[in-house]
Motif scaffolding. Structure first.
Motif, PDB file in Angstrom:
ATOM      1  N   LEU A   1       6.511  -2.552  -5.068  1.00 31.96           N
ATOM      2  CA  LEU A   1       5.113  -1.691  -5.275  1.00 31.96           C
ATOM      3  C   LEU A   1       5.380  -1.043  -4.461  1.00 31.96           C
ATOM      4  O   LEU A   1       5.263  -0.861  -3.447  1.00 31.96           O
ATOM      5  N   HIS A   2       4.866   0.043  -5.649  1.00 35.27           N
ATOM      6  CA  HIS A   2       4.783   1.372  -4.543  1.00 35.27           C
ATOM      7  C   HIS A   2       3.702   2.110  -4.416  1.00 35.27           C
ATOM      8  O   HIS A   2       3.358   2.879  -5.731  1.00 35.27           O
ATOM      9  N   PHE A   3       3.608   2.284  -3.083  1.00 36.43           N
ATOM     10  CA  PHE A   3       2.195   2.705  -3.399  1.00 36.43           C
ATOM     11  C   PHE A   3       2.007   4.008  -3.428  1.00 36.43           C
ATOM     12  O   PHE A   3       2.268   5.595  -2.772  1.00 36.43           O
ATOM     13  N   TYR A   4       0.814   4.801  -4.021  1.00 37.01           N
ATOM     14  CA  TYR A   4       0.845   6.443  -4.187  1.00 37.01           C
ATOM     15  C   TYR A   4      -0.786   7.185  -3.859  1.00 37.01           C
ATOM     16  O   TYR A   4      -1.976   6.554  -4.244  1.00 37.01           O
ATOM     17  N   GLY A   5      -0.535   8.386  -3.011  1.00 34.81           N
ATOM     18  CA  GLY A   5      -1.644   8.592  -2.901  1.00 34.81           C
ATOM     19  C   GLY A   5      -2.769   7.387  -1.397  1.00 34.81           C
ATOM     20  O   GLY A   5      -3.680   8.538  -0.873  1.00 34.81           O
ATOM     21  N   SER A   6      -2.720   6.579  -1.737  1.00 39.06           N
ATOM     22  CA  SER A   6      -3.627   5.493  -1.413  1.00 39.06           C
ATOM     23  C   SER A   6      -3.129   4.847  -1.058  1.00 39.06           C
ATOM     24  O   SER A   6      -3.002   4.260  -1.627  1.00 39.06           O
ATOM     25  N   TYR A   7      -4.008   3.363  -0.464  1.00 39.74           N
ATOM     26  CA  TYR A   7      -3.774   2.361  -0.487  1.00 39.74           C
ATOM     27  C   TYR A   7      -4.392   1.668  -2.167  1.00 39.74           C
ATOM     28  O   TYR A   7      -4.296   0.237  -2.185  1.00 39.74           O
ATOM     29  N   ASP A   8      -4.888   2.188  -3.059  1.00 43.14           N
ATOM     30  CA  ASP A   8      -5.516   1.225  -4.033  1.00 43.14           C
ATOM     31  C   ASP A   8      -4.648   1.786  -5.554  1.00 43.14           C
ATOM     32  O   ASP A   8      -4.885   1.533  -6.301  1.00 43.14           O
ATOM     33  N   TYR A   9      -3.775   2.879  -5.325  1.00 45.90           N
ATOM     34  CA  TYR A   9      -2.987   2.730  -6.647  1.00 45.90           C
ATOM     35  C   TYR A   9      -1.302   2.532  -6.426  1.00 45.90           C
ATOM     36  O   TYR A   9      -1.125   2.790  -5.338  1.00 45.90           O
ATOM     37  N   VAL A  10      -0.604   2.645  -7.525  1.00 51.67           N
ATOM     38  CA  VAL A  10       0.752   2.494  -7.276  1.00 51.67           C
ATOM     39  C   VAL A  10       1.147   2.762  -7.963  1.00 51.67           C
ATOM     40  O   VAL A  10       0.330   2.916  -9.622  1.00 51.67           O
ATOM     41  N   GLY A  11       1.992   3.084  -8.239  1.00 49.43           N
ATOM     42  CA  GLY A  11       3.161   3.745  -9.346  1.00 49.43           C
ATOM     43  C   GLY A  11       3.480   3.341 -10.587  1.00 49.43           C
ATOM     44  O   GLY A  11       4.160   1.805  -9.636  1.00 49.43           O
ATOM     45  N   THR A  12       3.765   3.331 -11.204  1.00 51.53           N
ATOM     46  CA  THR A  12       4.069   2.607 -12.723  1.00 51.53           C
ATOM     47  C   THR A  12       4.663   3.006 -13.427  1.00 51.53           C
ATOM     48  O   THR A  12       5.255   2.583 -14.701  1.00 51.53           O
ATOM     49  N   SER A  13       5.341   4.612 -13.178  1.00 50.82           N
ATOM     50  CA  SER A  13       6.038   5.246 -14.078  1.00 50.82           C
ATOM     51  C   SER A  13       7.614   5.060 -13.891  1.00 50.82           C
ATOM     52  O   SER A  13       7.903   4.366 -12.935  1.00 50.82           O
ATOM     53  N   ARG A  14       8.612   5.208 -14.630  1.00 52.06           N
ATOM     54  CA  ARG A  14       9.812   4.175 -14.354  1.00 52.06           C
ATOM     55  C   ARG A  14      10.246   5.486 -13.477  1.00 52.06           C
ATOM     56  O   ARG A  14      11.987   4.880 -13.489  1.00 52.06           O
ATOM     57  N   LYS A  15      10.619   6.601 -13.002  1.00 48.43           N
ATOM     58  CA  LYS A  15      10.817   6.767 -11.748  1.00 48.43           C
ATOM     59  C   LYS A  15      11.158   6.309 -10.643  1.00 48.43           C
ATOM     60  O   LYS A  15      11.658   6.124 -10.086  1.00 48.43           O
ATOM     61  N   TRP A  16       9.899   5.062 -10.950  1.00 45.51           N
ATOM     62  CA  TRP A  16      10.382   4.249  -9.250  1.00 45.51           C
ATOM     63  C   TRP A  16      11.356   2.807  -9.741  1.00 45.51           C
ATOM     64  O   TRP A  16      11.209   2.532 -10.536  1.00 45.51           O
ATOM     65  N   TYR A  17      12.010   3.098  -8.618  1.00 42.58           N
ATOM     66  CA  TYR A  17      12.765   1.707  -8.446  1.00 42.58           C
ATOM     67  C   TYR A  17      11.270   0.350  -8.697  1.00 42.58           C
ATOM     68  O   TYR A  17      10.768   0.484  -7.538  1.00 42.58           O
TER      69      TYR A  17
END
Length: 289
Positions: A130-146
């Protein structure tokens, strides 16, 4: 069965790495934990020494800052740390300084360590991300994240850290791995925007020349420069609780407009429907032992 954890760290305070939490998140799985501290400009050594555990063994290293191709220095330092693990250990758990493993996954990991300890077909264990982004409340969902990566390996010194220390290989061959129903929480993109800008600039020195680094330098990191996010509604590892409570900046991922092309929209839709990520890069080979 004996398990040793290991990590590398440099300038933990300067860049606000949650390295203490990273180490604490896997200590219950380890009989010993090796921390290789690089030459730092802050009190990283005191920070690590402040962790109350007789499992921790500290070593020191000087990073070669001339290795600016593909983040190679990260792999070099990771190999140094791995090589400090003596042959009495069966497994090695690698945790990076901006990662943590939720305690809910400890039993599944322990069981896999036992199940595959003597299986020579298995070089390592594959964990979800799970890749968190910007804050602890959101995760990246695009294809660029492994979506998956190797974080647990057999204590076989033929295994080497690959490229920028994202994964591992053995004699330049992909490792044979077994997936584990466990997840690594990656917090590398969750920092005060001022600190994130500083880290982003300096970290890029591991990949690019000074001219490029100067061209991307910003005083405040722009977290709105992202394509797709999802609200995270589950719990974080217990060791992250105090850090999350001290968060002192605002980020509202709901205001981010998804910016993806037609091709990516189709691939994203296909993945959501089937669970299959087409054209996914995999630095590992999944085996059925």
């Amino acid at each position: 069965m004996k398990v040793c954890g290991f990590t590398i760290i440099r300038n933990a305070i300067k860049y606000d790495y949650p390295v203490v939490e990273a180490i604490q998140s896997v200590l219950p799985l380890c009989d010993k934990f090796i921390v290789l501290i690089g030459n730092s400009e802050d009190e990283t050594e005191a920070l690590i020494k402040g962790i109350i555990s007789d499992k921790i063994e500290i070593h020191y290293s000087v990073w070669d800052d001339t290795l600016r191709e593909g983040g190679k220095v990260l792999a070099v330092e990771t190999n140094k740390a791995f090589d400090l693990i003596d042959q009495t250990f069966d497994w090695a758990i690698y945790i990076q300084s901006d990662e943590a493993i939720h305690e809910r996954y400890h039993e599944a990991i322990k069981q896999s360590l036992l199940n595959y300890k003597s299986n020579d077909k298995v070089n390592g264990l594959l964990l979800k991300y799970l890749h968190f982004y910007g804050s602890y409340d959101y995760v990246g969902t695009s294809r660029k994240w492994y979506r998956n990566e190797i974080r647990i390996i057999k204590n076989d010194k033929r295994i080497r850290s690959f490229r920028d220390a994202q994964g591992f290989r053995i004699n330049d061959r992909k490792l044979n791995v077994v997936p584990v129903e466990a997840c690594v929480y990656h917090y590398g993109w969750v920092k005060d925007p001022l600190i994130q800008a500083r880290k982003h600039k300096d970290f890029n020195k591991l990949w690019h020349d000074d001219a490029y680094v100067a061209s991307i330098a910003k005083e405040i990191y722009n977290y709105s420069d992202i394509d797709a996010l999802a609200l995270f509604q589950e719990s974080h590892p217990e060791v992250m609780k105090q850090r999350i409570e001290k968060k002192n900046w605002d980020f509202d991922g709901s205001k981010i407009t998804q910016r993806v092309g037609i091709k990516d929209k189709f691939l994203y839709w296909f993945e959501n429907v089937t669970g299959i990520r087409l054209f996914e890069y995999r630095n590992y080979t999944i085996v059925k032992p």
